[in-house]
Each structure stands twice: as structure tokens, then as C-alpha cells.
Design a protein around this motif. Sequence first.
Motif, PDB file in Angstrom:
ATOM      1  N   ASP A   1       6.828  -9.825  -2.096  1.00  0.00           N
ATOM      2  CA  ASP A   1       6.090 -10.846  -2.657  1.00  0.00           C
ATOM      3  C   ASP A   1       4.512 -10.938  -2.440  1.00  0.00           C
ATOM      4  OD1 ASP A   1       8.324 -12.390  -3.429  1.00  0.00           O
ATOM      5  OD2 ASP A   1       8.714 -13.366  -1.512  1.00  0.00           O
ATOM      6  N   ALA A   2       3.882 -10.311  -3.447  1.00  0.00           N
ATOM      7  CA  ALA A   2       2.250 -10.254  -3.217  1.00  0.00           C
ATOM      8  C   ALA A   2       1.576 -11.453  -3.046  1.00  0.00           C
ATOM      9  CB  ALA A   2       1.881  -9.343  -4.568  1.00  0.00           C
ATOM     10  N   THR A   3       2.212 -12.405  -3.677  1.00  0.00           N
ATOM     11  CA  THR A   3       1.560 -13.808  -3.499  1.00  0.00           C
ATOM     12  C   THR A   3       2.836 -14.533  -3.694  1.00  0.00           C
ATOM     13  OG1 THR A   3       1.064 -14.168  -5.823  1.00  0.00           O
ATOM     14  CG2 THR A   3      -0.618 -12.934  -4.609  1.00  0.00           C
ATOM     15  N   GLU A   4       2.209 -15.955  -3.610  1.00  0.00           N
ATOM     16  CA  GLU A   4       3.426 -16.992  -3.892  1.00  0.00           C
ATOM     17  C   GLU A   4       4.000 -16.835  -5.346  1.00  0.00           C
ATOM     18  OE1 GLU A   4       2.092 -20.884  -2.719  1.00  0.00           O
ATOM     19  OE2 GLU A   4       1.873 -20.505  -0.512  1.00  0.00           O
ATOM     20  N   ARG A   5       3.263 -16.426  -6.191  1.00  0.00           N
ATOM     21  CA  ARG A   5       3.925 -16.411  -7.519  1.00  0.00           C
ATOM     22  C   ARG A   5       4.004 -15.010  -8.249  1.00  0.00           C
ATOM     23  NH1 ARG A   5      -0.812 -18.851 -11.091  1.00  0.00           N
ATOM     24  NH2 ARG A   5       0.882 -18.490 -12.856  1.00  0.00           N
ATOM     25  N   LEU A   6       3.651 -13.876  -7.431  1.00  0.00           N
ATOM     26  CA  LEU A   6       3.668 -12.626  -7.725  1.00  0.00           C
ATOM     27  C   LEU A   6       4.699 -11.859  -6.910  1.00  0.00           C
ATOM     28  CD1 LEU A   6       2.594 -10.910 -10.084  1.00  0.00           C
ATOM     29  CD2 LEU A   6       0.764 -10.016  -8.531  1.00  0.00           C
ATOM     30  N   ASN A   7       5.279 -11.346  -7.540  1.00  0.00           N
ATOM     31  CA  ASN A   7       6.492 -10.324  -6.886  1.00  0.00           C
ATOM     32  C   ASN A   7       6.331  -8.856  -7.470  1.00  0.00           C
ATOM     33  OD1 ASN A   7       9.354  -8.945  -6.874  1.00  0.00           O
ATOM     34  ND2 ASN A   7       9.219  -9.913  -4.738  1.00  0.00           N
TER      35      ASN A   7
ATOM     36  N   THR B   1       6.961  -5.932 -12.219  1.00  0.00           N
ATOM     37  CA  THR B   1       6.396  -7.113 -11.556  1.00  0.00           C
ATOM     38  C   THR B   1       6.471  -8.530 -12.138  1.00  0.00           C
ATOM     39  OG1 THR B   1       4.270  -5.606 -11.503  1.00  0.00           O
ATOM     40  CG2 THR B   1       3.676  -7.716 -11.500  1.00  0.00           C
TER      41      THR B   1
ATOM     42  N   LEU C   1       6.020 -12.654 -12.492  1.00  0.00           N
ATOM     43  CA  LEU C   1       5.278 -13.858 -12.141  1.00  0.00           C
ATOM     44  C   LEU C   1       5.879 -14.990 -12.388  1.00  0.00           C
ATOM     45  CD1 LEU C   1       2.313 -14.834 -11.942  1.00  0.00           C
ATOM     46  CD2 LEU C   1       2.167 -14.580 -14.608  1.00  0.00           C
ATOM     47  N   ASP C   2       5.852 -15.971 -11.304  1.00  0.00           N
ATOM     48  CA  ASP C   2       6.648 -17.305 -11.419  1.00  0.00           C
ATOM     49  C   ASP C   2       7.890 -17.168 -11.591  1.00  0.00           C
ATOM     50  OD1 ASP C   2       4.038 -18.464 -10.882  1.00  0.00           O
ATOM     51  OD2 ASP C   2       3.585 -18.699 -13.057  1.00  0.00           O
TER      52      ASP C   2
END
Length: 230
Positions: A95-101, A126, A128-129
Motif C-alpha cells: 500500500d503506497a498510500t491509503e488509496r493506492l496499492n 496499480t 486506486l481506492d
Amino acid sequence: MKHARACLSLAAALALAPIAASAQEAESPYSWNVTAVSDYLFRGVSQTDEDPTLQAGFTYTSPVGLYAGVWGSGVDFGPGDPSVEVDYQIGYGIDATERLNFDVLLNRYTYPGASELNYNELITTTTLDDTYKLTVAYSNDVWNSSTDGWYYALGGEWGLPQDFTLSANVGRSTFEKGIAKDYTDWNVGVSRQFGMFNVGLGYYGTDSDGRYNSGKLAHSRVMLSVAIGN
């Protein structure tokens, strides 16, 4: 043989149900699935001569995001060709961010009895959400042809009323050295979870170049799937 696989999948699903219920009581690093499909479609092209087959997979995921797995399916490329595909996979998801894997996977396609068809592919996804997915895949030896091949895809999944899910995807396959025409594939479908089972119905197709490459195997069609797993 392929019709028998479809029947066996339902029997296997019922047999595995008690095991899955027990496994779901606690988080497990292991996941598995058994699926019956009316056709095995790979990037819009039938791999089973338009017949049903059974598929199964098993994956181990470590706490740090590394994972390894194996997946198999029946195939039918014509008389004298292999009847089974077995893929070996190793990858890493983060998980790069809370929204992005971001996920990177090395997949080894193998065909027992026809090793001349084996090849590797590097696949990145990639997300998103938990909804939109961008896939980029590359092989320097697509179909064991010593030729570069790329695949680009954009897709998504959206929740619908009554626990249905809508999915859609469009992809583009490109090849060097003219081994095949570059082509586009697409699909749209709905699925629903029924306890441990997931039932999906989708409509798949390719453009005219896909049909030029693969003939009737790339014609538009409906595909039904019934899966059980965790």
C-alpha cells in the motif's frame, strides 16, 4: 474431458466447503480457489476451444507483502497439444498510500508435455481506492517466440444493489517482429457472492485484429463462472 472438469469443479467446491469455513475463523496467510468456467479466456481469446474447464489456485502471502502461488487450468490448443496449463507466481504487493496499492508479479506460464510453449511475464498492477486498476505486463519471450510482448489494461469494479458487483476492463496487446497483429480486448460483467460461492457472468470480445489472429476463438461471447475459495 473439459465437460467433466466443469462437473468436477462443483463436486470439489462442495467437498472443500467445510475446510474453508474453518479457515475463515482466523486470518490465514494461505488462500485458495476452485472455479468452473464455461470457457477459459485469456485476454479475450479462448484457451479451451470454447469449452468449459476447471481451474484452481493456491497462494501464500507473507506478513511483509511477498507472496507465491500456483494456478492451473485445462487448455485445448488442438490435437497433440497440451491439455493443462500450470502457472507459477511470485510477487510483492504494498500500500503506497491509503488509496493506492502497487503490485508486481513474475508469472511463469508452463504447459506440461509442451515445454516449447513455456514463457515468463512480468505484470504490474496499480489499484486506486480498491476500485480502479491499471495493469502493465511485459515479456521478452512471449509464447516462447524470442519476441517482446506488452499488455496494457484499465479496469474497475463497482458495487451494485443487492450485493451485485459490476466490472469492466479494456486491454491492449502489442507484439514486436510481426508474430501477431496488435489487438484490443474488452469485457464487462456482473457477479454476486452467495455465502462461500461467487457466481459471475460476463461478456467478452476483441477487435477485428484479435479475430484476425485467432479466428472464432476471439469472437465475442458470454462466459459463466462459479467459484469457491477464501
